[in-house]
Motif scaffolding. Sequence first.
Motif, PDB file in Angstrom:
ATOM      1  N   GLY A  34     -26.421  54.611 -33.605  1.00 26.52           N
ATOM      2  CA  GLY A  34     -27.706  54.259 -34.217  1.00 26.52           C
ATOM      3  C   GLY A  34     -27.583  53.099 -35.195  1.00 26.52           C
ATOM      4  N   ALA A  35     -26.527  53.108 -35.997  1.00 23.52           N
ATOM      5  CA  ALA A  35     -26.315  52.013 -36.944  1.00 23.52           C
ATOM      6  C   ALA A  35     -26.026  50.709 -36.204  1.00 23.52           C
ATOM      7  N   LEU A  36     -25.275  50.787 -35.124  1.00 24.91           N
ATOM      8  CA  LEU A  36     -24.987  49.605 -34.322  1.00 24.91           C
ATOM      9  C   LEU A  36     -26.264  49.050 -33.693  1.00 24.91           C
ATOM     10  N   ALA A  37     -27.098  49.912 -33.150  1.00 21.59           N
ATOM     11  CA  ALA A  37     -28.360  49.475 -32.548  1.00 21.59           C
ATOM     12  C   ALA A  37     -29.277  48.851 -33.598  1.00 21.59           C
ATOM     13  N   LEU A  38     -29.341  49.449 -34.761  1.00 23.77           N
ATOM     14  CA  LEU A  38     -30.171  48.909 -35.837  1.00 23.77           C
ATOM     15  C   LEU A  38     -29.652  47.546 -36.285  1.00 23.77           C
ATOM     16  N   GLY A  39     -28.350  47.416 -36.418  1.00 20.65           N
ATOM     17  CA  GLY A  39     -27.766  46.135 -36.806  1.00 20.65           C
ATOM     18  C   GLY A  39     -27.996  45.056 -35.773  1.00 20.65           C
ATOM     19  N   LEU A  40     -27.871  45.412 -34.494  1.00 19.47           N
ATOM     20  CA  LEU A  40     -28.124  44.436 -33.437  1.00 19.47           C
ATOM     21  C   LEU A  40     -29.582  44.010 -33.402  1.00 19.47           C
ATOM     22  N   SER A  41     -30.489  44.942 -33.600  1.00 21.19           N
ATOM     23  CA  SER A  41     -31.905  44.579 -33.575  1.00 21.19           C
ATOM     24  C   SER A  41     -32.267  43.699 -34.764  1.00 21.19           C
ATOM     25  N   HIS A  42     -31.731  43.994 -35.939  1.00 19.00           N
ATOM     26  CA  HIS A  42     -32.003  43.151 -37.106  1.00 19.00           C
ATOM     27  C   HIS A  42     -31.350  41.780 -36.945  1.00 19.00           C
ATOM     28  N   GLY A  43     -30.158  41.746 -36.372  1.00 24.35           N
ATOM     29  CA  GLY A  43     -29.490  40.470 -36.147  1.00 24.35           C
ATOM     30  C   GLY A  43     -30.231  39.606 -35.142  1.00 24.35           C
ATOM     31  N   ALA A  44     -30.690  40.219 -34.055  1.00 20.16           N
ATOM     32  CA  ALA A  44     -31.453  39.472 -33.055  1.00 20.16           C
ATOM     33  C   ALA A  44     -32.772  39.000 -33.635  1.00 20.16           C
ATOM     34  N   ASP A  45     -33.412  39.843 -34.429  1.00 21.16           N
ATOM     35  CA  ASP A  45     -34.673  39.458 -35.063  1.00 21.16           C
ATOM     36  C   ASP A  45     -34.462  38.289 -36.017  1.00 21.16           C
ATOM     37  N   ALA A  46     -33.402  38.342 -36.799  1.00 23.56           N
ATOM     38  CA  ALA A  46     -33.122  37.252 -37.733  1.00 23.56           C
ATOM     39  C   ALA A  46     -32.782  35.967 -36.987  1.00 23.56           C
ATOM     40  N   LEU A  47     -32.075  36.084 -35.890  1.00 23.40           N
ATOM     41  CA  LEU A  47     -31.711  34.906 -35.112  1.00 23.40           C
ATOM     42  C   LEU A  47     -32.927  34.286 -34.445  1.00 23.40           C
ATOM     43  N   LEU A  48     -33.792  35.120 -33.889  1.00 23.84           N
ATOM     44  CA  LEU A  48     -34.954  34.609 -33.172  1.00 23.84           C
ATOM     45  C   LEU A  48     -36.056  34.104 -34.089  1.00 23.84           C
ATOM     46  N   THR A  49     -36.131  34.598 -35.309  1.00 20.34           N
ATOM     47  CA  THR A  49     -37.188  34.166 -36.225  1.00 20.34           C
ATOM     48  C   THR A  49     -36.679  33.200 -37.281  1.00 20.34           C
ATOM     49  N   SER A  50     -35.468  32.682 -37.106  1.00 21.43           N
ATOM     50  CA  SER A  50     -34.935  31.754 -38.103  1.00 21.43           C
ATOM     51  C   SER A  50     -35.738  30.459 -38.084  1.00 21.43           C
ATOM     52  N   GLU A  51     -35.757  29.805 -39.196  1.00 23.11           N
ATOM     53  CA  GLU A  51     -36.505  28.562 -39.336  1.00 23.11           C
ATOM     54  C   GLU A  51     -35.899  27.475 -38.469  1.00 23.11           C
ATOM     55  N   ASN A  52     -36.746  26.565 -38.039  1.00 24.33           N
ATOM     56  CA  ASN A  52     -36.298  25.429 -37.246  1.00 24.33           C
ATOM     57  C   ASN A  52     -35.411  24.547 -38.115  1.00 24.33           C
ATOM     58  N   THR A  53     -34.408  23.949 -37.543  1.00 21.57           N
ATOM     59  CA  THR A  53     -33.447  23.143 -38.316  1.00 21.57           C
ATOM     60  C   THR A  53     -33.897  21.695 -38.462  1.00 21.57           C
ATOM     61  N   GLY A  54     -35.190  21.419 -38.331  1.00 22.22           N
ATOM     62  CA  GLY A  54     -35.698  20.065 -38.500  1.00 22.22           C
ATOM     63  C   GLY A  54     -35.853  19.317 -37.196  1.00 22.22           C
ATOM     64  N   LYS A  55     -35.497  19.898 -36.097  1.00 20.37           N
ATOM     65  CA  LYS A  55     -35.652  19.253 -34.809  1.00 20.37           C
ATOM     66  C   LYS A  55     -37.099  19.357 -34.351  1.00 20.37           C
ATOM     67  N   LYS A  56     -37.507  18.408 -33.554  1.00 21.83           N
ATOM     68  CA  LYS A  56     -38.863  18.398 -33.029  1.00 21.83           C
ATOM     69  C   LYS A  56     -38.997  19.512 -31.989  1.00 21.83           C
ATOM     70  N   PRO A  57     -40.060  20.298 -32.046  1.00 24.50           N
ATOM     71  CA  PRO A  57     -40.249  21.355 -31.051  1.00 24.50           C
ATOM     72  C   PRO A  57     -40.475  20.748 -29.670  1.00 24.50           C
ATOM     73  N   VAL A  58     -39.947  21.414 -28.658  1.00 25.13           N
ATOM     74  CA  VAL A  58     -40.073  20.943 -27.284  1.00 25.13           C
ATOM     75  C   VAL A  58     -40.916  21.942 -26.517  1.00 25.13           C
ATOM     76  N   SER A  59     -41.888  21.431 -25.751  1.00 19.91           N
ATOM     77  CA  SER A  59     -42.726  22.328 -24.973  1.00 19.91           C
ATOM     78  C   SER A  59     -42.019  22.703 -23.672  1.00 19.91           C
ATOM     79  N   VAL A  60     -42.484  23.751 -23.041  1.00 14.77           N
ATOM     80  CA  VAL A  60     -41.889  24.227 -21.803  1.00 14.77           C
ATOM     81  C   VAL A  60     -42.056  23.189 -20.694  1.00 14.77           C
ATOM     82  N   GLN A  61     -43.180  22.493 -20.676  1.00 16.09           N
ATOM     83  CA  GLN A  61     -43.418  21.495 -19.645  1.00 16.09           C
ATOM     84  C   GLN A  61     -42.417  20.346 -19.754  1.00 16.09           C
TER      85      GLN A  61
END
Length: 70
Positions: A34-61
Amino acid sequence: MTNPLKRHHRQEGRHTPNLWPGWLVAPAALILVGALALGLSHGADALLTSENTGKKPVSVQDVSYRLAST
């Protein structure tokens, strides 16, 4: 009082095995998983919601166009 960790002499006939370590290991394993799953979910959430590093956003197209043109 007898020591529960001490091995007893082998007796002939029926006897009940000492299974108390299983009752300690199973909850500890569940807490660890359970602790491992919680840590992985928080880590993935932090990684996916981290601020952009100043690069221009690119669209899917743009990405699909660039891949098709190479």
